[in-house]
Structure formats: structure tokens, C-alpha cells
Design an enzyme around this catalytic site. Sequence first.
Site, PDB file in Angstrom:
ATOM      1  N   ASP A 319       0.704  -1.269   0.204  1.00 29.95           N
ATOM      2  CA  ASP A 319      -0.031   0.045  -0.003  1.00 29.95           C
ATOM      3  C   ASP A 319       0.908   1.114   0.124  1.00 29.95           C
ATOM      4  OD1 ASP A 319      -2.666   1.411   0.537  1.00 29.95           O
ATOM      5  OD2 ASP A 319      -1.558   2.007   2.329  1.00 29.95           O
ATOM      6  N   GLU A 356       1.782  -0.350  -5.234  1.00 21.84           N
ATOM      7  CA  GLU A 356       1.036   0.789  -5.217  1.00 21.84           C
ATOM      8  C   GLU A 356       1.922   1.878  -5.564  1.00 21.84           C
ATOM      9  OE1 GLU A 356      -3.377   2.706  -3.812  1.00 21.84           O
ATOM     10  OE2 GLU A 356      -1.807   2.214  -2.327  1.00 21.84           O
TER      11      GLU A 356
END
Length: 676
Positions: A319, A356
Amino acid sequence: RIFPGGANFNVYARNATGVDLLLFDDVEAKTPTRVITLDPALNRTFYYWHVFVPDIQPGQLYGYRVHGSADKGFDPGKVLLDPYSRGVAIAAGYQRAQAAAPALVEHADLKSVLVDLRGYDWQGDMPLRRSFEETVIYELHVGGFTRHPSSGVSPERRGTYAGVIEKIPYLKALGVTAVELLPVFQFDEQDAPSGKRNYWGYSPMSFFAPHAQYSSDPTPLGAIYEFRDMIKALHRAGIEVILDVVFNHTAEGDHTGPVFCYKGLANEDYYITSPDGLHANYSGTGNTLKANNPIVRRMILDSLRYWVTEMHVDGFRFDLASIFSRDDSGQPIPNPPILWDIETDPVLAGSKLIAEAWDAAGLYQLGNFIGNFWNEWNGQFRDDIRRYVKSDSGSLATLPSRLLGSPDVFHSEHREAVQSINFVTCHDGFTLNDLVCYNDKHNQANGEDNRDGNDYNLSWNCGVEGPTDDPDIEWLRVRQIRNLLTLNLLAIGVPMLSMGDEIRRSQQGNNNAYCQNNELSWLDWRLLDQHRDVYDFTRNLIGLRGYFYCDGGLDTVSLNQFIQQLYLRYFAPDLTEPDWSQDSHSLGMMQSNGAGTKVFYWLLNSYWEAVTFQLPQEIEGHPVQWREVVDTGSKQQPALAPEQALIVRGRELNVASRALRILLADTPHLASATDT
């Protein structure tokens, strides 16, 4: 760590003047039954405080009391978690607000659990090491997947790791090869607006402990065993497990947030802070981990190794991974140590690494993420596919690049052709159903006056906001969903589906359901019967994907090399030169597989009227016979396996408004030409 005859406790606290180890007999206990004061002369090595405690058993609850200057964030009234604890026990009375207040009276609502990892019978299980070329990812929320009463899972197992096990046959039948689990590190469910619960889990309290509330076994060690059971069962079904991991921030928030671990041990080492002591906020959540600090680097690497070696996971989706590119002051650096640590670590070799490639402060590295073996979430794919399907002006021009692995994005890379993780929806934003049912977000239930969530959704409600009984609008929505699924699942790259999109799960227009741990977010399994057609269409596309690409060598060549060996042609519907203008919405695209043994002819029409396409009658001077495998505008059989596909008669095909068709032809002569 447990040894014969006892256990060794070890914690890093650089500026501490004293440390007490607290032992508890019960998760609800407010005070310890035993306090072991560590002697700085005997129990400290450099900045590490340690002690061996004899005759201690697995399941023992413990915490730390740390003494030191208040200016450095120390508060001896706080009972702190062990950053490396493999389990976290949370008392029923835990209050996040209390954890944020000065501890005038010692409280211990959070406790670490001593875990013995030995003795579990893995029965020969190991990570599957499936190639990215044959991977289809299903983004899954462990709790929401089976929490709904309609799941058919036994009540005591709904919303748990054990519940996922009961639903493995569904995943197997759908055809996905990997589940990407939303965060399963122990997280703070109270990190949410008043009266809400954190649902997504992007609020980690520990980087080693599985979330205890996802276990049907409430004992301190229950989550460890049940998580392992889930991994083993998924592997037996041939399904890999990728963890969505959050190493960019913690649940402790900014300087006003709670203290339950890192702040109370070594605030300036764990977090990026300004000279005045405030926390940098590149994560958008109040704090940012100092990922390239040696202590944090070691913790991240140890965590990843733990989940691979002891829990047998197959990979990780990181993330806001661009935060890894920031130094101790928050500035981007060209060769971040933590990224090279992860990529070159022999224990992690073969694990799937997905980034990401951006953060919440504007650092955007898509196509330029540092390293050699990282796949990347392709947000450009998401946006451009949405634009094309809703017929935005100028959207046709970028479509071929998205279908071909986004070479314009990854042009400077030498990675495999499957570097792009292609998705149209994910947990963050509209569901696939809501993407074609709502123009605007409807987040009032979150309690923030609809201010939260993204305003830039590239959605279209097809004429009515929300549910409708109008059959024409409903049929248009079905076609749009089919279009989105087809472009996502059959593009070059690694496709990812979001949980429930295959049966039209809806969040009623909420595009930021992070705090909705209720039926708004849970998967309603009754939708499987209501939208069996979409489920079957999705399953058939996944099967067709293997026919498209799995003999094409996608995992052995770079994207540029793969595209160079493809047979590619573009046509207008009448087989003349294609129209790439702003107002064009129709295109014929002929594309071979990597081996050159098959050719696929995409008939793409996002125009609001039907368009007639002429069909090529030969390829490179050889007659060609087309079979149709996809027609998103058909109410009968919109997607077929190649062996079931019917031969196309005639020289032209009508493509319905806002639809696409895909034809297939065998072309052994192309492979021969390539060989020579």
C-alpha cells in the site's frame, strides 16, 4: 522468542532510561500479575532491552512499561505492545480515545501474546510459485467475504479465516488463481469516525500478528492456527495468497493520536518527524513510517520473511509503496535501501511483489517504480478503460496501449510483459455495479457530510442515478459491465477483480466504505442467483484468458519484446485506415498471441449506435476462418469457450451500441513465418 526452559524478550527503545516487562494472566486484566524490572547494566545491549524469563508458556500475555523523558514521547503509564509480537489481545473495554490521552492511571487494554510457532503440521504445504502469466487476482476482504447471513457459512465462522475456507469451492469454480487479502495485520477497528468501525484494515497496530477478530477461535493463539489453516486450504485448491500490507503508517496517528507501541518506544526512529516533533503525513493518515531507517527497514524485512516462512504466503501488495522512496526527512531518493532490501532478499525470492506506485502526498511513480522485479497497480489502465467504456471524447486513442500491457507507461522498463496489474475497480472507489449506476458518490453514511471519497470517478449511471426498473437502462448497464470485465480480463498484464464484482455487489453509491463494517460492504450471496449471467460471463472470460496468453511466453520476455513479436493491425469498421480522432469510438484491432498460432480480432464500439464491421477474409495472404468467442451485446451466449464457438458466416458483423465482439482464428502460418 521461546527457547527450551523459557522465553527471551527483547525490545528496541533507544532513549529509554528504564524498561519493565509486565506479565498478565488474562486479557481483561488491568494490572500485571508480575513485573520484571530490567537492569540497564545487565539487560541492555546498546539500545536493546532484553531478559530471559524461565518457565514461561505459549499464550502468555505481556507488555512493556518504558521510562524516559516526556519530550521524547515516553509515558510510563502506557502499557506498550511488542513491535515483534506474533499475537495481539484486545480487552473488551479498549478505547482508542483513552489510548490517546495521557495515562494518569496505568491501563492495559492491549497486550502482546507469546507465540510458539513450532508444532503446526503444514502437511508438506509450501508457497505455490505460480507465474504472473497465469495469475488472475481476486481482491478479497476476509471479514466481508462471508459475514453476510446469506453466505451459507456456519454462524460462528462468518467473517473469519475459517469462513474463507468454506467458500474455496466458489473461488475455484470462478477460476481465479490468487486472492489478494485486504489487510490482515492486527488493526485498530476504532480508527474510524465516531460510531463507525474501521472495515478495510489500513490501520495497523502490528506487522506480525494476524487480525484476531477474523478468527473463529477467540483464544490468544487461535488466529495463528486458523490463518495457517486458511493458507493451507487455499494452496490445496491451487490458489495463491497475496497480502495487502501497510508499511507506510500505523494506527497511532499524529501527535494527538493514541500511543500503544512505536511512539512510546522510539518515536523519532519509527516515524518521519519535523524539527518541532510533528509527524509527517505522506500517507494521508496522520503519520509516516521512516521506512529507510535501519530499525524500520529491519522490522519490515523481518515481517515479510515471517509471513513467507512461517505463514506460507505467496506475495505482497504494498500500500502506498512510493513512501518507501522517501528518506528520513521525507525527500524522494533514487535508490531507497528498503526497496533493494526486499527485492534482493533470498528468503523472499520468488514471492510476488506488487507496488501501489504512488503515495498520498503526490509522489507518483507508475512505470518508474524503483527495482527490477516489481509489478505495479496500473491506475492509468483503470482510468482509460473507464473513459473508453463511457464514451468520453478522445478515449479511443489510448485503448490499444491499455490492451497491450501499457507500453507507453512501462516503455523504459525491462521487466516482464505482465508487469501491469490491470484493474477497473478495487476496494477503494465504486464497485463495478455502482460504476455504471451512479454519477456521483453517496457517502452520507460515513458521517462526513459526503466530503470524503474521491470526486473523480469516471462513472456513468446510464441515465438514472441508482437502481431502476427500466429494462432498457438495465440492459445497457449489463453491457457496460460486460465491456469492463472483458477489457480487464483479456488485456495483456495481470487482471485483478474486486470481491463481488462478478455478481454485481453494490455499496449503494458509497465510494469510500472504509468505515462500513456492515451489510453495505459485505458480500450478499443472494446476488449470485440474481446475476448468474454476469458470474457465468466472468468465469468464461477467465477461461478464455488462458487460451489468449498462456502459450505466449509473457513471463519470459519484456513488454517491448513481446509487442514486437505480435502481429498487430488496426482498422476502421470498413477495413480502411482507423479513425483516431477525438470523436471516434469504434475500432477493429487484430492481435496475435505471442506464439503466433492464433489471431484475435477485437470489434470495439463505444458509440451509442450499432456499427457494422467488415471482416478480413485473409491474413498475410492466407484465408482465415473466424469463430466468435465474445459478444457483450448478445443476450444469449455472450462469452464462449473456443471449442464451443460458432464459425462466423458472411463478410460483416453488426456490433451493438456500446458493445464489443471478439473473433478468433487459428494462424499456424504466422508461427512458421516467425520461426523462419
